[in-house]
Design a protein around this motif. Structure first.
Motif, PDB file in Angstrom:
ATOM      1  N   ASP A 146      -8.758  -5.515  16.803  1.00 26.09           N
ATOM      2  CA  ASP A 146      -9.416  -4.349  17.083  1.00 26.09           C
ATOM      3  C   ASP A 146      -8.450  -3.525  17.731  1.00 26.09           C
ATOM      4  O   ASP A 146      -8.085  -2.049  17.694  1.00 26.09           O
ATOM      5  N   GLU A 147      -7.615  -4.015  18.822  1.00 23.25           N
ATOM      6  CA  GLU A 147      -6.664  -3.119  19.609  1.00 23.25           C
ATOM      7  C   GLU A 147      -5.591  -2.708  18.617  1.00 23.25           C
ATOM      8  O   GLU A 147      -4.981  -1.698  18.926  1.00 23.25           O
ATOM      9  N   ALA A 148      -5.185  -3.520  17.814  1.00 24.34           N
ATOM     10  CA  ALA A 148      -3.945  -3.104  16.854  1.00 24.34           C
ATOM     11  C   ALA A 148      -4.444  -1.918  16.136  1.00 24.34           C
ATOM     12  O   ALA A 148      -3.817  -0.933  15.820  1.00 24.34           O
ATOM     13  N   TRP A 149      -5.763  -2.035  15.497  1.00 26.68           N
ATOM     14  CA  TRP A 149      -6.297  -0.983  14.549  1.00 26.68           C
ATOM     15  C   TRP A 149      -6.262   0.446  15.500  1.00 26.68           C
ATOM     16  O   TRP A 149      -5.751   1.121  14.768  1.00 26.68           O
ATOM     17  N   GLY A 150      -6.530   0.087  16.680  1.00 27.26           N
ATOM     18  CA  GLY A 150      -6.667   1.371  17.493  1.00 27.26           C
ATOM     19  C   GLY A 150      -5.321   2.140  17.557  1.00 27.26           C
ATOM     20  O   GLY A 150      -5.122   3.319  17.691  1.00 27.26           O
ATOM     21  N   LEU A 151      -4.427   1.079  17.785  1.00 23.05           N
ATOM     22  CA  LEU A 151      -2.809   1.700  18.096  1.00 23.05           C
ATOM     23  C   LEU A 151      -2.363   2.540  16.901  1.00 23.05           C
ATOM     24  O   LEU A 151      -1.808   3.326  16.884  1.00 23.05           O
ATOM     25  N   ILE A 152      -2.805   1.604  15.817  1.00 20.23           N
ATOM     26  CA  ILE A 152      -2.210   2.308  14.273  1.00 20.23           C
ATOM     27  C   ILE A 152      -2.960   3.546  14.183  1.00 20.23           C
ATOM     28  O   ILE A 152      -2.560   4.486  13.401  1.00 20.23           O
ATOM     29  N   ALA A 153      -4.241   3.535  14.283  1.00 16.30           N
ATOM     30  CA  ALA A 153      -4.996   4.759  14.101  1.00 16.30           C
ATOM     31  C   ALA A 153      -4.512   6.039  14.937  1.00 16.30           C
ATOM     32  O   ALA A 153      -4.327   7.228  14.417  1.00 16.30           O
ATOM     33  N   ALA A 154      -4.108   5.690  16.168  1.00 20.66           N
ATOM     34  CA  ALA A 154      -3.430   6.636  16.992  1.00 20.66           C
ATOM     35  C   ALA A 154      -2.196   7.230  16.616  1.00 20.66           C
ATOM     36  O   ALA A 154      -1.878   8.443  16.649  1.00 20.66           O
ATOM     37  N   THR A 155      -1.295   6.419  16.016  1.00 20.21           N
ATOM     38  CA  THR A 155      -0.114   6.953  15.690  1.00 20.21           C
ATOM     39  C   THR A 155       0.043   7.388  14.049  1.00 20.21           C
ATOM     40  O   THR A 155       0.668   8.401  13.650  1.00 20.21           O
ATOM     41  N   GLY A 156      -1.255   7.230  13.494  1.00 23.38           N
ATOM     42  CA  GLY A 156      -1.270   7.870  11.997  1.00 23.38           C
ATOM     43  C   GLY A 156      -0.462   7.108  10.853  1.00 23.38           C
ATOM     44  O   GLY A 156      -0.320   7.752   9.993  1.00 23.38           O
ATOM     45  N   THR A 157       0.168   6.164  11.261  1.00 21.67           N
ATOM     46  CA  THR A 157       0.914   5.181  10.341  1.00 21.67           C
ATOM     47  C   THR A 157       0.242   4.837   9.098  1.00 21.67           C
ATOM     48  O   THR A 157      -0.914   3.991   9.470  1.00 21.67           O
ATOM     49  N   PRO A 158       0.538   5.187   7.881  1.00 20.24           N
ATOM     50  CA  PRO A 158      -0.316   4.519   6.815  1.00 20.24           C
ATOM     51  C   PRO A 158      -0.222   3.004   6.823  1.00 20.24           C
ATOM     52  O   PRO A 158       0.821   2.393   7.186  1.00 20.24           O
ATOM     53  N   VAL A 159      -1.416   2.210   6.230  1.00 16.56           N
ATOM     54  CA  VAL A 159      -1.563   0.777   6.067  1.00 16.56           C
ATOM     55  C   VAL A 159      -2.039   0.731   4.695  1.00 16.56           C
ATOM     56  O   VAL A 159      -3.041   1.154   4.138  1.00 16.56           O
ATOM     57  N   VAL A 160      -0.950   0.193   3.904  1.00 17.50           N
ATOM     58  CA  VAL A 160      -1.565  -0.175   2.545  1.00 17.50           C
ATOM     59  C   VAL A 160      -2.408  -1.514   2.646  1.00 17.50           C
ATOM     60  O   VAL A 160      -1.887  -2.803   3.199  1.00 17.50           O
ATOM     61  N   LEU A 161      -3.470  -1.293   2.410  1.00 21.39           N
ATOM     62  CA  LEU A 161      -4.511  -2.501   2.625  1.00 21.39           C
ATOM     63  C   LEU A 161      -5.181  -2.938   1.187  1.00 21.39           C
ATOM     64  O   LEU A 161      -5.681  -2.210   0.204  1.00 21.39           O
ATOM     65  N   HIS A 162      -4.648  -4.150   1.084  1.00 18.91           N
ATOM     66  CA  HIS A 162      -5.524  -4.796  -0.353  1.00 18.91           C
ATOM     67  C   HIS A 162      -6.804  -5.680   0.204  1.00 18.91           C
ATOM     68  O   HIS A 162      -6.865  -6.619   0.824  1.00 18.91           O
ATOM     69  N   ALA A 163      -7.922  -4.958  -0.208  1.00 16.98           N
ATOM     70  CA  ALA A 163      -9.073  -5.436   0.479  1.00 16.98           C
ATOM     71  C   ALA A 163     -10.279  -5.335  -0.886  1.00 16.98           C
ATOM     72  O   ALA A 163     -11.010  -5.907  -0.661  1.00 16.98           O
ATOM     73  N   GLY A 164      -9.713  -4.974  -2.134  1.00 15.33           N
ATOM     74  CA  GLY A 164     -10.639  -4.929  -3.071  1.00 15.33           C
ATOM     75  C   GLY A 164     -10.541  -6.509  -3.456  1.00 15.33           C
ATOM     76  O   GLY A 164      -9.912  -7.254  -3.298  1.00 15.33           O
ATOM     77  N   SER A 165     -11.615  -6.665  -4.260  1.00 14.64           N
ATOM     78  CA  SER A 165     -11.738  -8.051  -4.639  1.00 14.64           C
ATOM     79  C   SER A 165     -10.999  -8.711  -5.917  1.00 14.64           C
ATOM     80  O   SER A 165     -11.426  -9.980  -6.592  1.00 14.64           O
ATOM     81  N   GLY A 166     -10.192  -7.896  -6.520  1.00 20.02           N
ATOM     82  CA  GLY A 166      -9.369  -8.367  -7.590  1.00 20.02           C
ATOM     83  C   GLY A 166      -7.900  -9.017  -7.093  1.00 20.02           C
ATOM     84  O   GLY A 166      -7.515  -8.284  -5.977  1.00 20.02           O
ATOM     85  N   PRO A 167      -7.434  -9.922  -7.656  1.00 18.75           N
ATOM     86  CA  PRO A 167      -7.753 -10.363  -8.945  1.00 18.75           C
ATOM     87  C   PRO A 167      -8.923 -11.790  -8.756  1.00 18.75           C
ATOM     88  O   PRO A 167      -9.845 -11.914  -9.594  1.00 18.75           O
ATOM     89  N   VAL A 168      -8.933 -12.137  -7.526  1.00 25.27           N
ATOM     90  CA  VAL A 168     -10.196 -13.063  -7.117  1.00 25.27           C
ATOM     91  C   VAL A 168     -10.770 -12.615  -6.094  1.00 25.27           C
ATOM     92  O   VAL A 168     -10.171 -12.551  -4.887  1.00 25.27           O
ATOM     93  N   PRO A 169     -12.153 -12.579  -5.953  1.00 25.63           N
ATOM     94  CA  PRO A 169     -12.881 -12.269  -4.733  1.00 25.63           C
ATOM     95  C   PRO A 169     -12.848 -13.401  -3.831  1.00 25.63           C
ATOM     96  O   PRO A 169     -12.882 -14.524  -4.275  1.00 25.63           O
ATOM     97  N   THR A 170     -13.061 -13.064  -2.616  1.00 25.87           N
ATOM     98  CA  THR A 170     -13.154 -13.981  -1.587  1.00 25.87           C
ATOM     99  C   THR A 170     -14.224 -13.533  -0.554  1.00 25.87           C
ATOM    100  O   THR A 170     -14.506 -12.374  -0.642  1.00 25.87           O
ATOM    101  N   GLU A 171     -14.461 -14.187   0.494  1.00 26.32           N
ATOM    102  CA  GLU A 171     -15.514 -13.756   1.605  1.00 26.32           C
ATOM    103  C   GLU A 171     -15.173 -12.551   2.338  1.00 26.32           C
ATOM    104  O   GLU A 171     -15.991 -11.935   2.878  1.00 26.32           O
ATOM    105  N   HIS A 172     -13.825 -12.269   2.196  1.00 26.88           N
ATOM    106  CA  HIS A 172     -13.449 -11.558   3.034  1.00 26.88           C
ATOM    107  C   HIS A 172     -12.998  -9.942   2.295  1.00 26.88           C
ATOM    108  O   HIS A 172     -12.742  -8.987   2.974  1.00 26.88           O
ATOM    109  N   THR A 173     -13.046  -9.845   1.005  1.00 32.05           N
ATOM    110  CA  THR A 173     -12.556  -8.721   0.346  1.00 32.05           C
ATOM    111  C   THR A 173     -14.026  -8.044   0.090  1.00 32.05           C
ATOM    112  O   THR A 173     -15.032  -8.553   0.314  1.00 32.05           O
ATOM    113  N   GLY A 174     -13.767  -6.802  -0.386  1.00 34.31           N
ATOM    114  CA  GLY A 174     -14.701  -5.783  -0.622  1.00 34.31           C
ATOM    115  C   GLY A 174     -14.923  -4.550   0.384  1.00 34.31           C
ATOM    116  O   GLY A 174     -14.367  -4.638   1.067  1.00 34.31           O
ATOM    117  N   PRO A 175     -15.582  -3.774  -0.140  1.00 36.44           N
ATOM    118  CA  PRO A 175     -15.713  -2.344   0.810  1.00 36.44           C
ATOM    119  C   PRO A 175     -16.463  -2.564   1.753  1.00 36.44           C
ATOM    120  O   PRO A 175     -16.195  -1.657   2.819  1.00 36.44           O
TER     121      PRO A 175
END
Length: 303
Positions: A146-175
């Motif tokens: 949480d604190e790390a996300w807050g820092l990154i939000a404040a700087t505005g640096t982009p995060v390339v995030l693989h969160a979609g369920s391809g190629p194989v879904p897991t309990e952590h993927t999805g919107p």
């Protein structure tokens, strides 16, 4: 590879672009890359199907390949899959960017004690962060982050995030987890990898409704990817066009970990029929703006 280079350069030349900006490429320490390639070769549990790598070489050869394709700016995008790994990868990626002038300074982070401290220590230098929740086996809403996300939000640096369920879904993927993360940190500048495949509509909606959320094209729209996870819904294409023209779709390729020539991604984008203005935005202008890297500043050319 000369024919592949000619295809990519012809694509950019036809759009009047000085080259291409690719926000989603991978360079890793040699031992780590060897393990990644072994997973693809074995069609490992997070791969899910045969994945014959088209490119397999040392970093200097791969960098020269991107240069031959006319790629003027690209990324390393390391990603950690266990505690204690992120800073090793970050040190390596910083050295890679020092050696390779076209490479953006990239880094990753992992839910572990001290993550906010090392994110803070690198925030002034990192141009692109990378998070891969499928491989890392964690949720983006892990309280340790949480604190790390807050820092990154404040700087505005982009995060390339693989969160979609391809190629194989897991309990952590999805919107769902990403929506929850944005509710907590609405100023995060996220670039959802693979256009959010296969949850294309849900991630498109997040990009439409959050000022700093975008998509990348990585592997999306190619025959290989569509065989694996289904075709991009045609009904979404007008919205994807609008999003790209609004600066929120970026060229990504996943080079070198792809099972086809680099130019196949470019051909797939052209086949969408969204127009040359859209292609110019996706393949150059949007990423130039994201990285605050105009053509004039980087190449001595007008953007």
């Amino acid at each position: 590879m000369p024919d592949e280079a000619a295809r990519a350069r012809t694509f950019a030349d036809g759009l009047g672009l000085p080259g291409l900006l690719d926000l989603h490429t991978h360079f890793l320490p040699p031992r780590v890359m060897a393990k990644v390639r072994a997973q693809f070769d074995a069609a490992g549990p997070l791969i899910g199907r045969p994945w014959p790598l088209h490119y397999r070489a040392e970093d200097d050869v791969l960098v020269e390949a991107l240069r031959s394709f006319g790629v003027c700016r690209f990324t390393a995008l390391p990603y950690a899959h266990r505690p204690g790994m992120a800073e090793f990868l970050n040190d390596w990626a910083a050295g890679f960017a020092e050696r390779v002038p076209e490479a953006a300074v990239c880094a990753t982070f992992f839910p572990e004690p001290g993550v906010a401290a090392y994110v803070a220590s690198r925030s002034a230098d990192v141009e692109v962060w990378k998070v891969h929740v499928q491989v890392g086996a964690f949720t983006v809403t892990d309280p340790l982050l949480d604190e790390a996300w807050g820092l990154i939000a404040a700087t505005g640096t982009p995060v390339v995030l693989h969160a979609g369920s391809g190629p194989v879904p897991t309990e952590h993927t999805g919107p769902g987890p990403v929506a929850a993360l944005l509710a907590r940190h609405p100023r995060l500048r996220l670039v959802v990898a693979h256009a959010g495949a296969p949850e294309y509509g849900e991630f498109l909606r997040l990009a439409e409704t959050h000022e700093r959320v975008a998509l990348d094209t990585t592997m999306a729209f190619t025959p290989f990817f569509e065989e694996m996870g289904g075709a991009y819904p045609p009904a979404l294409l007008p919205r994807l066009r609008d999003l790209g023209l609004a600066g929120k779709v970026h060229l990504g390729s996943d080079f070198p970990n792809i099972p086809y020539p680099y130019a196949d991604q470019l051909d797939a984008l052209a086949r969408l029929g969204l127009g040359e203005d859209w292609l110019r935005a996706v393949c150059w202008a949007n990423t130039a703006a994201l990285l605050d890297q105009t053509g004039e500043r980087f190449l001595g050319l007008d953007s």
